[in-house]
Design a protein around this motif. Sequence first.
Motif, PDB file in Angstrom:
ATOM      1  N   ALA A  32      18.301  30.840  43.985  1.00  0.00           N
ATOM      2  CA  ALA A  32      17.512  31.721  43.095  1.00  0.00           C
ATOM      3  C   ALA A  32      17.233  31.284  41.585  1.00  0.00           C
ATOM      4  O   ALA A  32      16.367  31.271  40.880  1.00  0.00           O
ATOM      5  N   SER A  33      18.465  30.658  41.033  1.00  0.00           N
ATOM      6  CA  SER A  33      18.578  29.866  39.721  1.00  0.00           C
ATOM      7  C   SER A  33      17.574  28.808  39.637  1.00  0.00           C
ATOM      8  O   SER A  33      16.859  28.466  38.725  1.00  0.00           O
ATOM      9  N   TRP A  34      17.336  28.018  40.766  1.00  0.00           N
ATOM     10  CA  TRP A  34      16.553  26.860  40.932  1.00  0.00           C
ATOM     11  C   TRP A  34      15.131  27.266  41.051  1.00  0.00           C
ATOM     12  O   TRP A  34      14.258  26.545  40.257  1.00  0.00           O
ATOM     13  N   ILE A  35      14.837  28.376  41.592  1.00  0.00           N
ATOM     14  CA  ILE A  35      13.490  29.058  41.638  1.00  0.00           C
ATOM     15  C   ILE A  35      13.090  29.378  40.331  1.00  0.00           C
ATOM     16  O   ILE A  35      12.133  29.213  39.601  1.00  0.00           O
ATOM     17  N   ASP A  36      14.193  30.030  39.649  1.00  0.00           N
ATOM     18  CA  ASP A  36      13.857  30.818  38.313  1.00  0.00           C
ATOM     19  C   ASP A  36      13.380  29.472  37.303  1.00  0.00           C
ATOM     20  O   ASP A  36      12.390  29.511  36.538  1.00  0.00           O
ATOM     21  N   MET A  37      14.425  28.620  37.136  1.00  0.00           N
ATOM     22  CA  MET A  37      14.111  27.291  36.444  1.00  0.00           C
ATOM     23  C   MET A  37      12.817  26.586  36.679  1.00  0.00           C
ATOM     24  O   MET A  37      12.228  26.316  35.850  1.00  0.00           O
ATOM     25  N   GLY A  38      12.690  26.193  37.963  1.00  0.00           N
ATOM     26  CA  GLY A  38      11.393  25.593  38.581  1.00  0.00           C
ATOM     27  C   GLY A  38      10.159  26.235  38.096  1.00  0.00           C
ATOM     28  O   GLY A  38       9.221  25.770  37.786  1.00  0.00           O
ATOM     29  N   VAL A  39      10.055  27.545  38.373  1.00  0.00           N
ATOM     30  CA  VAL A  39       8.651  28.385  38.387  1.00  0.00           C
ATOM     31  C   VAL A  39       8.458  28.481  36.543  1.00  0.00           C
ATOM     32  O   VAL A  39       7.515  28.247  36.337  1.00  0.00           O
ATOM     33  N   PHE A  44       5.516  26.734  31.673  1.00  0.00           N
ATOM     34  CA  PHE A  44       5.504  26.143  30.609  1.00  0.00           C
ATOM     35  C   PHE A  44       4.791  24.910  30.520  1.00  0.00           C
ATOM     36  O   PHE A  44       3.932  24.721  29.753  1.00  0.00           O
ATOM     37  N   ALA A  45       4.987  24.192  31.390  1.00  0.00           N
ATOM     38  CA  ALA A  45       4.431  22.687  31.330  1.00  0.00           C
ATOM     39  C   ALA A  45       3.279  22.359  32.069  1.00  0.00           C
ATOM     40  O   ALA A  45       2.492  21.592  31.388  1.00  0.00           O
ATOM     41  N   PHE A  46       2.743  23.189  32.690  1.00  0.00           N
ATOM     42  CA  PHE A  46       1.529  22.854  33.566  1.00  0.00           C
ATOM     43  C   PHE A  46       0.482  23.939  33.021  1.00  0.00           C
ATOM     44  O   PHE A  46      -0.601  23.805  33.196  1.00  0.00           O
ATOM     45  N   VAL A  47       0.931  25.382  33.081  1.00  0.00           N
ATOM     46  CA  VAL A  47       0.129  26.300  32.890  1.00  0.00           C
ATOM     47  C   VAL A  47      -0.087  26.467  31.380  1.00  0.00           C
ATOM     48  O   VAL A  47      -0.886  27.300  30.842  1.00  0.00           O
ATOM     49  N   HIS A  48       1.075  25.981  30.626  1.00  0.00           N
ATOM     50  CA  HIS A  48       0.762  25.984  29.261  1.00  0.00           C
ATOM     51  C   HIS A  48       1.227  27.466  28.522  1.00  0.00           C
ATOM     52  O   HIS A  48       0.405  27.841  27.616  1.00  0.00           O
ATOM     53  N   LEU A  49       1.735  28.365  29.216  1.00  0.00           N
ATOM     54  CA  LEU A  49       2.418  29.389  28.839  1.00  0.00           C
ATOM     55  C   LEU A  49       3.659  29.427  27.517  1.00  0.00           C
ATOM     56  O   LEU A  49       4.177  28.333  27.789  1.00  0.00           O
ATOM     57  N   ALA A  50       3.608  30.398  26.952  1.00  0.00           N
ATOM     58  CA  ALA A  50       4.839  30.425  25.750  1.00  0.00           C
ATOM     59  C   ALA A  50       6.154  30.351  26.585  1.00  0.00           C
ATOM     60  O   ALA A  50       6.150  30.607  27.724  1.00  0.00           O
ATOM     61  N   ALA A  56      10.246  34.508  31.385  1.00  0.00           N
ATOM     62  CA  ALA A  56      10.216  35.813  32.057  1.00  0.00           C
ATOM     63  C   ALA A  56       9.712  35.824  33.446  1.00  0.00           C
ATOM     64  O   ALA A  56      10.470  36.208  34.366  1.00  0.00           O
ATOM     65  N   ILE A  57       8.483  35.134  33.631  1.00  0.00           N
ATOM     66  CA  ILE A  57       8.067  34.822  35.140  1.00  0.00           C
ATOM     67  C   ILE A  57       9.073  34.232  35.929  1.00  0.00           C
ATOM     68  O   ILE A  57       9.189  34.453  37.292  1.00  0.00           O
ATOM     69  N   GLY A  58       9.784  32.974  35.345  1.00  0.00           N
ATOM     70  CA  GLY A  58      10.609  32.457  36.397  1.00  0.00           C
ATOM     71  C   GLY A  58      11.903  33.373  36.551  1.00  0.00           C
ATOM     72  O   GLY A  58      12.188  33.320  37.991  1.00  0.00           O
ATOM     73  N   ALA A  59      12.221  34.171  35.849  1.00  0.00           N
ATOM     74  CA  ALA A  59      13.419  34.986  35.918  1.00  0.00           C
ATOM     75  C   ALA A  59      12.893  36.185  36.993  1.00  0.00           C
ATOM     76  O   ALA A  59      13.726  36.468  37.888  1.00  0.00           O
ATOM     77  N   VAL A  60      11.690  36.559  36.773  1.00  0.00           N
ATOM     78  CA  VAL A  60      11.296  37.562  37.848  1.00  0.00           C
ATOM     79  C   VAL A  60      11.453  37.266  39.349  1.00  0.00           C
ATOM     80  O   VAL A  60      11.580  37.634  40.173  1.00  0.00           O
TER      81      VAL A  60
END
Length: 174
Positions: A32-39, A44-50, A56-60
């Motif tokens: 889950a932590s790897w999914i959290d960090m990866g997402v 951040f890097a490719f969709v350019h969200l804050a 937050a999206i990764g954590a969910v």
Amino acid sequence: MSRHISKIKDRFINGGDIVSTFLRSSVSSQIASWIDMGVGFVFFAFVHLAPWISTAIGAVCGGIVNCCINYRFTFHATDLPVKAVAVKYALVWLGSLLLNVYGTQMVYELLCQLTFLEDLGFKPNGYYAAARLSVSLIVSIFWNFLMQKNFVYRRNDIDPYAIRFVDMFMHPRK
């Protein structure tokens, strides 16, 4: 030898003792932590969200993966209603978030007051890392694991209320 390994594997996968359950929980937590960090990184890097929304999206996403793995693999709770598990998991996850946020802040402030640490070469970044890691470890074992084992993935009195709560959103009255 092969029989011994098979026995260990079976105990890990199906064992109900605290050690086997904790080890399965640790595996689930890592995934889950790897999914959290990866997402979070992808958003951040490719969709350019804050950073905050990416995090937050990764954590969910990580939380959902963790809940699902724990439901089937870690706690073998497939006899429990999914709706009840989801609500109880969300409550524990929110508690974990608050404990991590406030615990990290409190430990960081405590470390900042220990002036001898600066004499030893520690810097504010090190205080934060130490606070974050220590609080995270304590919360993961003494809150997340214990609450999941004894509350989320166990049948209890809150289940009918949790199911009704979910049903209010899935089947709203007109």
